[in-house]
Design a protein around this motif. Structure first.
Motif, PDB file in Angstrom:
ATOM      1  N   LEU A 166      34.693  38.334  -1.213  1.00  0.00           N
ATOM      2  CA  LEU A 166      34.945  37.316  -0.942  1.00  0.00           C
ATOM      3  C   LEU A 166      37.230  37.593   0.218  1.00  0.00           C
ATOM      4  O   LEU A 166      37.148  36.235   0.273  1.00  0.00           O
ATOM      5  CB  LEU A 166      36.281  37.609  -2.853  1.00  0.00           C
ATOM      6  N   ARG A 167      37.155  38.415  -0.241  1.00  0.00           N
ATOM      7  CA  ARG A 167      38.839  38.526   0.563  1.00  0.00           C
ATOM      8  C   ARG A 167      38.313  38.925   2.302  1.00  0.00           C
ATOM      9  O   ARG A 167      38.503  38.903   2.973  1.00  0.00           O
ATOM     10  CB  ARG A 167      39.061  39.908   0.541  1.00  0.00           C
ATOM     11  N   PHE A 168      37.247  39.660   2.675  1.00  0.00           N
ATOM     12  CA  PHE A 168      37.024  40.167   3.536  1.00  0.00           C
ATOM     13  C   PHE A 168      35.075  39.769   4.715  1.00  0.00           C
ATOM     14  O   PHE A 168      35.104  38.549   4.707  1.00  0.00           O
ATOM     15  CB  PHE A 168      36.695  41.533   3.849  1.00  0.00           C
ATOM     16  N   LEU A 186      41.715  31.838   4.102  1.00  0.00           N
ATOM     17  CA  LEU A 186      40.724  33.050   3.180  1.00  0.00           C
ATOM     18  C   LEU A 186      40.951  32.095   2.049  1.00  0.00           C
ATOM     19  O   LEU A 186      41.169  31.261   1.579  1.00  0.00           O
ATOM     20  CB  LEU A 186      42.915  33.787   2.470  1.00  0.00           C
ATOM     21  N   ASN A 187      40.021  32.810   1.175  1.00  0.00           N
ATOM     22  CA  ASN A 187      39.399  32.068   0.205  1.00  0.00           C
ATOM     23  C   ASN A 187      40.836  32.150  -1.236  1.00  0.00           C
ATOM     24  O   ASN A 187      41.749  33.350  -0.806  1.00  0.00           O
ATOM     25  CB  ASN A 187      38.738  32.958  -0.779  1.00  0.00           C
ATOM     26  N   LEU A 215      29.772  33.560  -7.390  1.00  0.00           N
ATOM     27  CA  LEU A 215      31.520  33.272  -7.874  1.00  0.00           C
ATOM     28  C   LEU A 215      31.062  32.368  -9.053  1.00  0.00           C
ATOM     29  O   LEU A 215      30.663  31.444  -8.765  1.00  0.00           O
ATOM     30  CB  LEU A 215      32.030  32.716  -6.434  1.00  0.00           C
ATOM     31  N   LEU A 216      31.908  32.490  -9.929  1.00  0.00           N
ATOM     32  CA  LEU A 216      31.887  32.033 -11.507  1.00  0.00           C
ATOM     33  C   LEU A 216      32.613  30.795 -11.325  1.00  0.00           C
ATOM     34  O   LEU A 216      34.152  31.801 -11.313  1.00  0.00           O
ATOM     35  CB  LEU A 216      31.570  32.664 -13.081  1.00  0.00           C
ATOM     36  N   PRO A 217      33.147  29.638 -11.591  1.00  0.00           N
ATOM     37  CA  PRO A 217      33.885  28.742 -11.683  1.00  0.00           C
ATOM     38  C   PRO A 217      34.757  29.130 -13.006  1.00  0.00           C
ATOM     39  O   PRO A 217      34.233  29.913 -14.211  1.00  0.00           O
ATOM     40  CB  PRO A 217      33.188  27.336 -11.917  1.00  0.00           C
TER      41      PRO A 217
END
Length: 574
Positions: free
Chosen positions: A114-116, A520-521, A571-573
């Motif tokens: 998610l970050r990179f 970024l996310n 990724l879950l909401p």
């Protein structure tokens, strides 16, 4: 000194009870039919069992054997490690847990994608697997070897019994069984240590006599404020260097993160982290007390010096068998305590390895699979991990944990860091870790070889006396250059290696094009600099650091729920 029938019965009861907990959760509730239940206990765990499981995960047999030996040999300076527990648990509670929990992850390494990028996620996962496999070898083999040498307990019988029981209840009962088994094993650990301390103190003449003998033997240490990082144990190496070790253990390690994520709410996850603090202090105190009681019994004439045992690790077991020889059942209780530490660590490692293998290495790279197939595969992974590298002789937990801590800190605290910087930083941190670790080992081995003295002229007695006296009063030269790096206290390894990752990662990121926060996310940055530099005007804070509160990031996540295609698979909401 060997086990009696009662001792064997108590030991077997421990193994049967642990397996029984796994069987209970295999055939109750949802019967572990989904990955959510098997890997995360349906996110339904309460504070108390999670906190005791967090404690048991790294309260291994190595620690139960090592702490008293350290106190017996070097004194109570080691107790100041407890000063690191406060920040070492406060920071994970208020920094790492909110980020991981609000992103609804299953694996800590999903955060890295998610970050990179996906490549950073895979590198982090592989590093963690290597770390835990080596650590499992030490945790499983070392206590079994010590037990065999002192009590005659069959070496491979102990290894096989622990491996089979761990595999059984981990593969059948999932994380919920692992957590509740940890609770049971934590109680056994406390009971075993208390039994030895109470009986040993009574035989030594009471706690006052134990303290008097320890003081006379210079085993009660004062506050050593020597700032030299080359000193093995001082307040700074233990109280400050220990913070980074705690962050690597309780902040970003998958075995612990998985427990946080299994909590019913974020608040319960945070409270479980807080509850570990007093428990850790109790565990540390028990280890110190046992070491002092050992000294009160043997003084300077240790079983090691007399040849009764061959290493420091075996001294504690020799002491236990010596003190409790006339009390059938109590030696078995302590051995149950010892192997409870090993079982809790191994089962946690199995479960976390199954999770990261499934979530980070299989799911993102294969076509969508049914829930039943994914759960079955997760259980099979829990069994396979039992057979890896059981003969490991050296724990590199701190060496590898430091770079992983640096990688997560680089992602959470520095919005400018990019994927290239993260990869280069991680590799640099690992290279530095192994360079220092292996160099330190080789340097100590070389130093242990006695020098060869070539003498062609025999001086007179006066000159010889002068030469000997000069040798005795000449201080040992302080290492310099590379040798100073090799002499660095092992308590600074995590801090040094994580700092290497952050510094190199930032330099490479600025050279290859730093990222901006808005690119970024949402939810992947913790605004630590925005909080620390609150006194600066808003425009300067925006230029220097991330200023968006974590709550706003989560709100953006809920509002948009839009991610790159590579991230939507896991990724879950909220």
């Amino acid at each position: 000194m060997h086990f009696s029938t009662v001792d064997y019965v108590i030991f077997v009861v421990l193994l049967v009870a642990s397996a029984g907990i796994g069987l209970y959760y295999a055939f109750s509730g949802g019967r572990q039919r989904t990955t959510q239940e098997f890997l995360l206990a349906d996110r339904s765990m309460r504070c108390l069992p999670v906190s005791l499981s967090l404690l048991a995960t790294f309260q291994s047999a190595v620690a139960i054997l090592g702490a008293p030996s350290e106190i017996y040999t070097h004194g109570t300076q080691y107790w100041f490690l407890g000063c690191s527990y406060f920040l070492g648990l406060l920071i994970p509670a208020h920094v790492f847990i909110p980020v991981f929990y609000r992103l609804r992850l299953s694996s800590a390494y999903q955060y890295l994608e998610l970050r990179f990028s996906k490549s950073v996620r895979i590198c982090g996962t592989v590093t963690f697997i290597f770390q835990m496999v080596i650590y499992m070898g030490v945790v499983l083999y070392a206590p079994a070897l010590a037990l065999n040498a002192v009590t005659g307990f069959d070496l491979w019988g102990a290894v096989l019994a622990m491996g089979l029981v761990c595999t059984l209840y981990t593969a059948l009962g999932g994380l919920k069984a692992v957590i509740w088994t940890d609770v049971f094993q934590t109680i056994v650990m406390f009971a075993g240590q208390l039994a030895v301390i109470v009986v040993g103190t009574h035989q030594a003449g009471g706690i006052a006599e134990v303290w008097r003998k320890a003081q006379n033997g210079s085993r009660i240490s004062g506050l050593d404020l020597n700032p030299d990082p080359l000193e093995r144990h001082t307040f700074w190496t233990l109280g400050v260097g220990g913070i980074f070790l705690m962050l690597a253990l309780y902040g970003v390690n998958q075995a612990q993160v998985q427990r946080y994520l299994s909590s019913r709410t974020e608040k319960e996850a945070i409270m479980s982290c807080y509850a570990v603090f007093p428990c850790q202090q109790i565990v540390l105190t028990l280890g110190c007390l046992m070491g002092l009681v050992m000294y009160a019994r043997y003084g300077e004439e240790s079983p090691l010096d007399k040849g009764y045992v061959k290493s420091n690790d075996q001294m504690v077991l020799y002491f236990v068998m010596d003190v409790l020889r006339d009390l059938p059942g109590l030696p078995g209780l302590f051995v149950a305590c010892l192997f409870s530490g090993a079982l809790s660590t191994i089962s946690s490692a199995f479960n976390s390895l199954a999770t990261v293998t499934m979530e980070d290495l299989i799911k993102p790279h294969v076509r969508p699979m049914t829930e039943a197939r994914a759960t079955l595969l997760s259980k099979m992974l829990g069994k396979v991990n039992n057979n890896l590298y059981i003969y490991a002789a050296l724990s590199i937990f701190g060496m590898v944990g430091g770079p992983l801590l640096g990688l997560f800190c680089l992602g959470m605290f520095f919005p400018w860091a990019n994927s290239t910087g993260a990869l280069v930083g991680l590799v640099s941190g690992l290279v530095m870790a192994f360079w220092i670790g292996i160099g330190s080992f080789v340097s100590r081995m070389s130093a242990s070889v006695p020098p060869v003295i070539n003498a062609t002229v025999i001086p007179d007695v006066g000159n010889m006396t002068t030469a000997v006296m000069t040798t005795l009063i000449t201080p040992k030269p302080r290492p310099s250059g590379v040798q100073a790096l090799y002499s660095l206290s092992y308590m600074w390894y995590s801090a040094h290696n994580s700092a290497t990752v952050v510094v190199v990662g930032l330099l490479v990121s600025f050279l290859t094009g730093p990222w901006k926060e808005k690119e970024l996310n949402p939810g992947t940055i913790y605004p630590v600099f925005g909080n620390l530099l609150f006194f600066l005007p808003q425009r300067y804070r925006e230029k220097l650091c991330c200023v968006t509160p974590l709550e706003d990031n989560v709100s953006r996540l809920n509002a948009t729920n839009q991610y790159p295609v590579s991230n939507t698979a896991f990724l879950l909401p909220l």
